[in-house]
Design a protein around this motif. Structure first.
Motif, PDB file in Angstrom:
ATOM      1  N   MET A   1      35.447  34.117  46.133  1.00 30.84           N
ATOM      2  CA  MET A   1      34.629  35.258  45.831  1.00 30.84           C
ATOM      3  C   MET A   1      35.542  36.339  45.255  1.00 30.84           C
ATOM      4  O   MET A   1      36.655  36.521  45.715  1.00 30.84           O
ATOM      5  N   ASP A   2      35.041  37.033  44.256  1.00 30.92           N
ATOM      6  CA  ASP A   2      35.817  38.147  43.727  1.00 30.92           C
ATOM      7  C   ASP A   2      35.166  39.468  44.168  1.00 30.92           C
ATOM      8  O   ASP A   2      34.150  39.475  44.857  1.00 30.92           O
TER       9      ASP A   2
ATOM     10  N   VAL B   1      32.234  43.723  53.156  1.00 38.98           N
ATOM     11  CA  VAL B   1      32.581  42.353  52.787  1.00 38.98           C
ATOM     12  C   VAL B   1      34.029  42.371  52.306  1.00 38.98           C
ATOM     13  O   VAL B   1      34.379  43.103  51.387  1.00 38.98           O
ATOM     14  N   SER B   2      34.877  41.585  52.968  1.00 43.13           N
ATOM     15  CA  SER B   2      36.305  41.636  52.699  1.00 43.13           C
ATOM     16  C   SER B   2      36.940  40.275  52.976  1.00 43.13           C
ATOM     17  O   SER B   2      36.453  39.520  53.813  1.00 43.13           O
TER      18      SER B   2
ATOM     19  N   ASP C   1      41.599  34.701  47.462  1.00 43.28           N
ATOM     20  CA  ASP C   1      40.910  33.465  47.094  1.00 43.28           C
ATOM     21  C   ASP C   1      40.472  32.669  48.320  1.00 43.28           C
ATOM     22  O   ASP C   1      39.794  31.656  48.185  1.00 43.28           O
ATOM     23  N   GLY C   2      40.834  33.139  49.513  1.00 44.35           N
ATOM     24  CA  GLY C   2      40.462  32.459  50.757  1.00 44.35           C
ATOM     25  C   GLY C   2      39.078  32.879  51.235  1.00 44.35           C
ATOM     26  O   GLY C   2      38.245  33.350  50.458  1.00 44.35           O
TER      27      GLY C   2
END
Length: 75
Positions: free
Chosen positions: A1-2, A22-23, A31-32
């Motif tokens: 997720m970016d 959201v983090s 990228d995890g």
């Protein structure tokens, strides 16, 4: 997720009445896995991902099975 996708997830959560940040779990590895937290402060935040998923699952139960976060692409 970016970062853009994370913002879309956060906006969707707000629309459902879920306040959260959201983090990535590990800021050194964006990228995890990403999670939902109750605040932005990494030292004091609490992971509320399971609570958010429970609320989403309860609301989507009439629509059929769901898993994870599904955010439609903006037009």
């Amino acid at each position: 997720m970016d970062e853009s996708e994370a913002q879309q997830v956060a906006n969707t959560l707000r629309q459902l009445g879920i306040r959260g940040i959201v983090s990535p779990e590990d800021h050194d590895n964006p990228d995890g896995r990403w999670r939902v937290y109750d605040s932005a402060d990494a030292a004091t935040r609490r992971d509320i991902t399971d609570e958010a998923l429970t609320v989403i699952e309860g609301r989507s139960r009439q629509a059929g099975p769901a898993r994870g976060f599904v955010v439609p692409k903006s037009r």
